[in-house]
Design a protein around this motif. Structure first.
Motif, mmCIF file in Angstrom:
data_model
loop_
_atom_site.group_PDB
_atom_site.id
_atom_site.type_symbol
_atom_site.label_atom_id
_atom_site.label_comp_id
_atom_site.label_asym_id
_atom_site.label_seq_id
_atom_site.Cartn_x
_atom_site.Cartn_y
_atom_site.Cartn_z
ATOM 1 N N ARG A 43 -0.227 7.912 2.921
ATOM 2 C CA ARG A 43 0.225 6.523 3.027
ATOM 3 C C ARG A 43 0.737 6.016 1.703
ATOM 4 N NH1 ARG A 43 -3.442 1.756 5.346
ATOM 5 N NH2 ARG A 43 -1.763 0.545 4.415
ATOM 6 N N LYS A 44 1.599 5.091 1.770
ATOM 7 C CA LYS A 44 2.013 4.393 0.554
ATOM 8 C C LYS A 44 1.552 2.956 0.689
ATOM 9 C CE LYS A 44 5.958 6.832 -1.400
ATOM 10 N NZ LYS A 44 5.523 8.166 -1.052
ATOM 11 N N ILE A 45 0.713 2.555 -0.252
ATOM 12 C CA ILE A 45 0.178 1.204 -0.162
ATOM 13 C C ILE A 45 0.714 0.403 -1.335
ATOM 14 C CG2 ILE A 45 -1.928 -0.210 -0.191
ATOM 15 C CD1 ILE A 45 -3.383 2.256 0.974
ATOM 16 N N ALA A 88 0.629 14.810 0.435
ATOM 17 C CA ALA A 88 -0.648 14.578 1.091
ATOM 18 C C ALA A 88 -1.423 13.465 0.400
ATOM 19 C CB ALA A 88 -1.466 15.857 1.098
ATOM 20 N N GLN A 89 -0.897 12.991 -0.687
ATOM 21 C CA GLN A 89 -1.601 11.978 -1.460
ATOM 22 C C GLN A 89 -1.192 10.578 -1.029
ATOM 23 O OE1 GLN A 89 -2.139 12.467 -5.551
ATOM 24 N NE2 GLN A 89 -3.476 14.139 -4.949
ATOM 25 N N THR A 98 -9.223 -4.414 -14.295
ATOM 26 C CA THR A 98 -9.891 -5.071 -15.426
ATOM 27 C C THR A 98 -8.955 -5.023 -16.614
ATOM 28 O OG1 THR A 98 -10.889 -3.007 -16.137
ATOM 29 C CG2 THR A 98 -12.231 -4.366 -14.699
ATOM 30 N N SER A 99 -9.102 -6.028 -17.457
ATOM 31 C CA SER A 99 -8.340 -6.016 -18.698
ATOM 32 C C SER A 99 -9.099 -6.873 -19.692
ATOM 33 C CB SER A 99 -6.934 -6.572 -18.465
ATOM 34 O OG SER A 99 -6.194 -6.444 -19.659
ATOM 35 N N LEU A 100 -8.925 -6.581 -20.933
ATOM 36 C CA LEU A 100 -9.653 -7.291 -21.978
ATOM 37 C C LEU A 100 -9.331 -8.784 -21.927
ATOM 38 C CD1 LEU A 100 -11.578 -6.699 -24.318
ATOM 39 C CD2 LEU A 100 -9.571 -6.595 -25.805
ATOM 40 N N ASN A 101 -10.386 -9.561 -21.945
ATOM 41 C CA ASN A 101 -10.275 -11.022 -21.911
ATOM 42 C C ASN A 101 -9.803 -11.590 -20.558
ATOM 43 O OD1 ASN A 101 -11.123 -10.915 -24.520
ATOM 44 N ND2 ASN A 101 -9.068 -11.257 -25.410
ATOM 45 N N PHE A 102 -9.860 -10.743 -19.528
ATOM 46 C CA PHE A 102 -9.515 -11.235 -18.191
ATOM 47 C C PHE A 102 -10.709 -11.064 -17.265
ATOM 48 C CE2 PHE A 102 -5.329 -10.521 -19.957
ATOM 49 C CZ PHE A 102 -4.570 -11.542 -19.401
ATOM 50 N N HIS A 103 -10.758 -11.907 -16.247
ATOM 51 C CA HIS A 103 -11.767 -11.697 -15.217
ATOM 52 C C HIS A 103 -11.397 -10.463 -14.421
ATOM 53 C CE1 HIS A 103 -14.129 -15.330 -15.564
ATOM 54 N NE2 HIS A 103 -13.014 -16.036 -15.731
ATOM 55 N N PRO A 104 -12.361 -9.589 -14.134
ATOM 56 C CA PRO A 104 -12.021 -8.439 -13.298
ATOM 57 C C PRO A 104 -11.694 -8.874 -11.877
ATOM 58 C CG PRO A 104 -14.391 -8.477 -13.755
ATOM 59 C CD PRO A 104 -13.785 -9.614 -14.511
ATOM 60 N N LYS A 105 -10.922 -8.057 -11.215
ATOM 61 C CA LYS A 105 -10.550 -8.405 -9.845
ATOM 62 C C LYS A 105 -10.734 -7.187 -8.953
ATOM 63 C CE LYS A 105 -7.369 -11.255 -7.475
ATOM 64 N NZ LYS A 105 -6.497 -12.384 -7.803
ATOM 65 N N ASN A 106 -11.343 -7.386 -7.781
ATOM 66 C CA ASN A 106 -11.560 -6.279 -6.846
ATOM 67 C C ASN A 106 -10.735 -6.512 -5.581
ATOM 68 O OD1 ASN A 106 -13.358 -5.198 -8.598
ATOM 69 N ND2 ASN A 106 -15.172 -5.936 -7.520
ATOM 70 N N ILE A 107 -10.045 -5.469 -5.146
ATOM 71 C CA ILE A 107 -9.253 -5.569 -3.920
ATOM 72 C C ILE A 107 -9.718 -4.468 -2.972
ATOM 73 C CG2 ILE A 107 -6.920 -5.366 -2.937
ATOM 74 C CD1 ILE A 107 -5.930 -6.254 -5.753
ATOM 75 N N GLU A 108 -10.017 -4.822 -1.735
ATOM 76 C CA GLU A 108 -10.429 -3.808 -0.764
ATOM 77 C C GLU A 108 -9.212 -3.080 -0.232
ATOM 78 O OE1 GLU A 108 -13.128 -4.893 2.315
ATOM 79 O OE2 GLU A 108 -14.415 -5.973 0.888
ATOM 80 N N ILE A 109 -9.323 -1.762 -0.163
ATOM 81 C CA ILE A 109 -8.208 -0.940 0.319
ATOM 82 C C ILE A 109 -8.736 -0.055 1.437
ATOM 83 C CG2 ILE A 109 -6.568 0.917 -0.299
ATOM 84 C CD1 ILE A 109 -5.787 -1.188 -2.109
ATOM 85 N N ASN A 110 -7.994 0.080 2.454
ATOM 86 C CA ASN A 110 -8.402 0.955 3.543
ATOM 87 C C ASN A 110 -7.325 2.010 3.752
ATOM 88 O OD1 ASN A 110 -9.838 1.987 5.591
ATOM 89 N ND2 ASN A 110 -9.949 0.079 6.782
ATOM 90 N N ILE A 111 -7.689 3.252 3.505
ATOM 91 C CA ILE A 111 -6.720 4.334 3.707
ATOM 92 C C ILE A 111 -7.117 5.048 4.988
ATOM 93 C CG2 ILE A 111 -5.671 6.403 2.702
ATOM 94 C CD1 ILE A 111 -6.623 5.364 -0.044
ATOM 95 N N ASP A 112 -6.327 4.897 6.018
ATOM 96 C CA ASP A 112 -6.733 5.515 7.286
ATOM 97 C C ASP A 112 -6.124 6.890 7.492
ATOM 98 O OD1 ASP A 112 -4.417 4.075 7.461
ATOM 99 O OD2 ASP A 112 -5.286 2.559 8.817
ATOM 100 N N TYR A 113 -5.037 7.213 6.818
ATOM 101 C CA TYR A 113 -4.517 8.587 6.884
ATOM 102 C C TYR A 113 -3.882 8.941 5.553
ATOM 103 C CZ TYR A 113 -0.061 6.211 7.752
ATOM 104 O OH TYR A 113 1.031 5.400 7.653
ATOM 105 N N LYS A 114 -3.773 10.262 5.354
ATOM 106 C CA LYS A 114 -3.249 10.759 4.076
ATOM 107 C C LYS A 114 -1.743 10.519 3.998
ATOM 108 C CE LYS A 114 -6.625 14.358 3.183
ATOM 109 N NZ LYS A 114 -6.849 15.773 2.910
#
Lengths: 247, 883
Positions: free
Chosen positions: B92-94, B17-18, B74-90
């Motif tokens: 799923r494997k993304i 279910a995850q 995020t990681s030390l000495n790196f710029h953080p990065k954000n990725i949008e994720i859309n989970i429409d049903y349980k």
């Protein structure tokens, strides 16, 4: 002008090759006799981290204080080898000292919904049970270092504050320096390399400590006035680790 | 097996279910990033889950939620990065695939130090314990709980020590009900109502003097749980032997505390030989008052004659045939306007009986005789004490305290003496009325300076009236009709004194105190003896030698300086007292200036090694009981008078103490003390087989020497402590017999012994000790020596935490007595019924039923053997219940 240039070169060199993060914590605990406040440091990089206490009584600059660092004024000495994924933990006993070796413990955290600001960082709260104590931590995901004071690790961000449910132990951040020219005191790092003969598995160290305390309790009892009644309490009640479950 | 399958199925379903999100993290130069933080945030910016990348840079996080998310890397000495994720049903494997994160450029790396002050601060001198954390439910009272706190020890009598320093007071919600008699509270208050125990170090009773006066005192403050405030609680104890022995004990304690108001009532009664006055003695003989807050140091009530003899050689519960009743009521109220009122009242009735048979052999200059006495001493006491204390904090820098204490004592003696087969009776009544008022004003000038002013008034009135039926005066007057003696004595004392003290803390380790004071004291004493025949007809005789009328007035103006300092390993203490004393003794005037210096010097030779040297010269004054010029009958065939005038008696004290080692493992300490009395009061005795006359005389240059040592070692193989103990006492005294030249006598007493005590953590523990005392007396006319032995063996056994056994075996052998040995065995079994908040106990005292004990003593003209009657075997069963 040339000197300044040279200096600048030297400066950029050190910045390039030996940057460390340095976090200063205050560690408050009750040692069974009185409340103690230790000034502690978490210093390191992506290879190795040291956690140690050093009380800077003279209020000199940290650079000077680190230079003057002596191991015998610093009973808390922990080395994290991130390469080996091991912790080296120092402990002193009257007859000898030991360095206990253990695998970096896996701590399962439960992240809560509460947040608070510490030193300008948004901190999330997380709870766990570790070695017989329940803790609540506040960590900053903006600082992507998954460590904290003492042996705490495994959160997606630096732990800025943590305390146990019984209020015996409290650790709080005092200063944050993500990019510091400060170096691990040479005496501290060499202490771990030079004393490999004193390495023992951590569970042995743990048992030694328990036995030492039991012996101390016997001594206290045998030295009490006649007729003194004692009532038992957990022998490790004031130690950070109440229990140790071997993996 | 079925269940197991089901479990697997559920587990699998849950997993499936995850939603799993995975990917790989790379840096600019295409190498994988190890231990990067992967955080999945929901739209509220809450953390749903998190994970870390491994050595290969790959990661995987799972969630069972659906919706929009942000995957933050995020990681030390790196710029953080954000990725949008859309989970429409349980389920799923993304796979987010390869994610590149870029290193921070060097110029973006700034050495920025952010600091803060931490919110938690330890109060410097306070250690706080939360009671519930230490409680295991087996504690019956506060004392049991205190025993569990680290560094806290409680001795047999309930005295509490923290780090080997005696606790001065135990307060409840910052109010002190019992002062030094705190055992009453700690032994009777149930512990379950406690919230916190605060150990206060460097404690000052007067809070304005905190950190100004040099205090090493320790106090304990108990705080109450909210739900316990205003509730009545307490305990009751009932214990009794069988009907035949008819010995009982009853105790009732009731208390009610709020922040503002404290109330405590207690009632104790027993005839088991237990001295119930111990808990309230502080009120009758206070000595805990700190120096600056007190004036008039030498004001103890004098005893002109003592018609009761208490046995001091042995513990009360062996020899004290008693019947004691004690009731006490204490009340404290804190008013809103910073006034506080405290009231304490005590009422008690005590009966003590003491049975002694003695054989007295006199031998001096060819006069020898032996007297055999068989004495029963019986005393009934009735004490009423009331104390009212008012205090007020005016501002944060000044306070005022006033108290009045009034007490009335009535003492009745009814003694039966058999003197060489001849029966004599003695009846005596002695009353004491005393009232004492004190006012203390404290003004704190700043954080390092304060002024304390104190004034005190005291009045005491003590009449005695007693009858003795014996034949002494037949010898003195030569009239064989004289059978009864009546003596009336009246003594009075008034005192008024004032003192002002200036206290200054120069720095952390230096304190200065300057005091100025004046004390005025007036004492009167009158006495008269009358004689009667058996028909109570008065017989007139020349009683001029048996009448006293004495008036003593004394004024003392003084200044005192005290200074203490610590410099590195040195510790200094100096004091200087200058007194101008004028006195008027009946019509004789005297005055003089007296200077009394004292010092103490300590040096830390090393870790766990200290040496301390101290010395003083001081003067003590002769008091009323050494100034009456005609005989006062002391009872028991003895008369006393003084040949002295008002005198100041100087002495010199020198001492040295040294200790080395760690107390717990191995240690050694020695104390040496030398005392020289330049002038001292001694006796000139006129001895007669039927009575004796004592006269106080002044002798010069007496020396005394005391030393004790202890070597301790923890024996690891026995888990026991072994102590070697030594004691030396050598003193010289001078006396005169029948007005002849002074006889010099040297008395020495060497004691050597050992003690062992186990520190076993199992059920059983023991204590064992043996000591030998070698006594020797050498005078110019005779010598004598004898040896005493004492052995004890105590055994403790805890069947469970609730069920304990305690046994004590003692063995005595006193030299020069016909009694070879005496043994005692006492057993106590205690059973705690946790659920009923009560314990049951069975005490067997003197199980070997030793009836008497004999002791020997010696002077330069006599030898005596005392036989003391003991409380017989008795077994007590008791219940102690908390409510």
């Amino acid at each position: 002008m040339r000197n300044i240039f040279l200096f600048g070169l030297f400066f950029s060199f050190t910045v390039l090759f030996s940057q460390n993060f340095v976090f200063e914590y205050e560690e408050k605990f009750y040692d069974g006799d009185r409340s103690v406040i230790n000034n502690t440091f978490l210093i390191g990089n992506d290879k190795e981290i040291f956690y140690f206490n050093y009380n800077n009584d003279k209020l000199i600059s940290l650079e000077e204080a680190f230079e003057n660092y002596t191991t015998n004024k610093s009973p808390i000495k922990i080395r994290f080898s991130l390469v080996e994924k091991k912790i080296y933990d120092y402990r002193y006993f009257p007859e000898n000292f030991y360095i206990g070796l253990e695998d970096l413990p896996h701590i399962s955290w439960l992240i809560g919904k509460e947040t608070k600001i510490i030193l300008g960082y948004l901190c999330y709260n997380a709870t766990t049970t570790f070695r017989g104590r329940k803790y609540m931590a506040w960590f900053a995901k903006e600082i992507p270092i998954s460590y904290g004071p003492w042996k705490f690790n495994g959160l997606p961000g630096l732990i800025l504050e943590i305390q146990d449910s019984e209020n015996y132990f409290w650790y709080g951040i005092k200063s944050i320096n993500l990019e510091s020219r400060l170096q691990v005191p040479a005496k501290l790092s060499s202490f771990f390399y030079e004393n490999s003969k004193n390495y023992i598995p951590y569970h042995e160290l743990f048992n030694k400590e328990t036995n030492f305390l039991l012996d101390l309790r016997s001594k206290v009892r045998s030295n009490a006035p006649s007729g003194t009644k004692f009532i038992d309490s957990d022998i490790r009640i004031f130690l950070k680790e109440k229990i140790l479950v071997l993996p | 097996m079925k269940q197991l399958c089901l479990l697997f199925l559920i587990f699998f379903l849950k997993i499936s279910a995850q939603t799993e999100i995975k990917g790989i993290i790379f840096s600019d130069n295409n190498s994988p990033v190890n231990r990067a933080n992967i955080i999945l945030l929901n739209t509220q910016n809450e953390i749903e889950t998190f994970g870390f990348s491994d050595k290969a840079g790959s990661f995987s996080v799972s969630t069972d939620k659906v919706g929009k998310f942000i995957l933050q890397i995020t990681s030390l000495n790196f710029h953080p990065k954000n990725i949008e994720i859309n989970i429409d049903y349980k389920g799923r494997k993304i796979d987010v695939g390869k994610i590149g994160i870029s290193k921070l450029k060097e110029h973006e790396i700034k050495e920025v130090v952010i600091t803060r002050q931490n919110p938690i601060k330890i109060k410097k001198d306070t250690v706080e314990y939360t009671a519930d954390k230490f409680a295991t439910g087996t504690e019956m009272n506060v004392e049991d709980l205190l025993k569990k706190l680290p560094g806290v020890k409680v001795d047999n009598e309930g005295k509490i020590k923290v780090d080997d320093k005696e606790v001065e007071r135990v307060m409840i919600e910052n109010d002190d009900l019992f002062e030094r008699g705190y055992q009453t509270l700690t032994q009777n208050m149930p512990s379950k109502s406690l919230e916190k125990v605060q150990v206060l170090k460097n404690y000052s009773k007067n809070k304005l003097l905190k950190n100004i006066e040099n205090s090493e005192s320790i106090a304990i403050n108990l705080t109450l749980k909210e739900e316990a405030k205003g509730k009545w609680f307490g305990n009751i104890l009932l214990a009794s032997t069988s009907y035949k022995e008819n010995m009982r004990q009853g105790k009732l304690n009731i208390m009610n505390f709020t922040k503002r108001k404290k109330l405590y009532f207690l009632y104790n009664q027993n005839n088991l030989g237990l001295n119930e006055m111990k808990g309230v003695e502080y009120l009758i003989n206070p000595s805990s008052d700190k120096d600056v807050e007190n004036v008039g140091g030498n004001l103890q009530t004098l005893s002109i004659v003592n018609l009761h003899r208490k046995n001091l050689q042995f513990e009360d519960n062996r020899t004290n045939f008693n019947n004691d009743k004690l009731g006490s009521f204490s009340y404290i109220y804190n008013f809103q306007n910073n006034w506080k009122i405290k009231m304490v009242s005590i009422f008690n009735e005590i009966e003590n009986r003491n049975y002694i048979t003695s054989v007295y052999k006199y031998n001096f200059q060819n006069i020898t005789f032996t007297n055999i006495e068989n004495n029963t001493w019986k005393q009934n006491n009735r004490n009423i004490v009331g104390k009212l204390e008012l205090s007020k904090d005016f501002t944060k820098s000044s306070n005022l305290l006033f108290y009045n204490k009034t007490s009335s004592l009535k003492e009745k003696n009814d003694n039966d003496f058999v003197f060489n087969d001849q029966f004599n009776e003695q009846y005596g009544e002695n009353k004491l009325f005393a009232t004492e008022s004190k006012l203390v004003y404290t003004k704190k000038i700043d954080s390092s300076k304060a002024i304390v002013a104190v004034a005190k008034h005291l009045f005491q009135n003590r009449p005695y009236n007693f009858y003795d039926e014996n034949n002494i005066f037949q010898f003195i007057t030569g009239n064989s009709d004289v059978q009864k003696i009546n003596q009336q004595i009246h003594s009075k004392m008034s005192f008024a004194g004032g003192k002002i003290s200036y206290l200054k803390k120069i720095d952390e380790d230096k304190n200065l105190e300057i005091q100025f004071g004046n004390e005025y004291k007036k004492e009167n004493l009158s006495s008269e003896i009358k004689l009667f025949n058996l028909q109570d007809q008065q017989y007139l005789f020349d009683n001029s030698e048996f009448i006293n009328s004495l008036n003593l007035e004394q004024n003392k103006l003084y200044a005192q300086l005290k200074y203490n300092s610590k410099i590195k390993k040195w510790k200094y203490d100096f004091g200087l007292l200058t007194e101008f004393i004028s006195s008027k003794n009946n019509k004789q005037f005297q005055k003089g200036l007296f200077v009394s210096p004292n010092f103490s010097l300590g040096y830390e030779l090393g870790r766990n090694q200290n040496i301390n040297l101290f010395g003083s010269r001081k003067f003590s004054e002769t008091r009323l009981n050494n100034l009456f010029q005609n005989y006062i009958y002391q009872g028991n065939r003895s008369f006393h008078k003084s040949n002295l005038n008002f005198e100041m008696l100087p002495d010199i004290n020198l001492g040295l103490s040294y200790n080395i080692g760690d107390e717990l493992s191995k240690s050694f300490r020695i104390n040496i003390h030398y005392l020289k009395n330049e002038k001292m009061i001694a006796n000139n005795t006129f001895i007669n087989p039927n009575y004796n006359f004592n006269q106080s005389i002044l002798v010069k240059n007496n020396h005394s020497f005391f030393s004790n040592l202890e070597a301790r070692k923890y024996l690891k193989f026995l888990k026991s402590r072994f102590s070697l103990l030594g004691n030396i006492m050598i003193s010289s005294y001078q006396n005169s017999i029948n007005n002849q030249p002074l006889i010099k006598t040297k008395f020495s007493n060497y004691k050597i012994g050992f003690e062992m005590k186990s520190g076993w953590l199992k059920k059983i523990n023991y204590e064992l000790g043996y000591d030998w005392t070698f006594n020797k007396m050498i005078s110019e006319i005779n010598m004598n020596d004898y040896t005493d032995h004492k052995v004890f063996f105590n055994l403790y056994y805890n069947f469970t935490d609730n069920f304990r056994w305690e046994s004590k075996l003692e063995y005595y052998q006193f030299g020069n007595t016909s009694q070879k040995t005496t043994q005692f065995l006492d057993v106590k079994i205690d059973y705690i019924l946790k659920d009923y908040k009560m314990n049951l106990f069975l005490k067997g005292n003197n199980l070997l039923n030793s009836n008497t004990i004999q002791r020997y003593s010696v002077t330069n003209v006599s030898e005596s053997v005392y036989t003391q009657r003991l409380l017989p075997l008795h077994v007590v069963f008791g219940i102690n219940k908390n409510f």
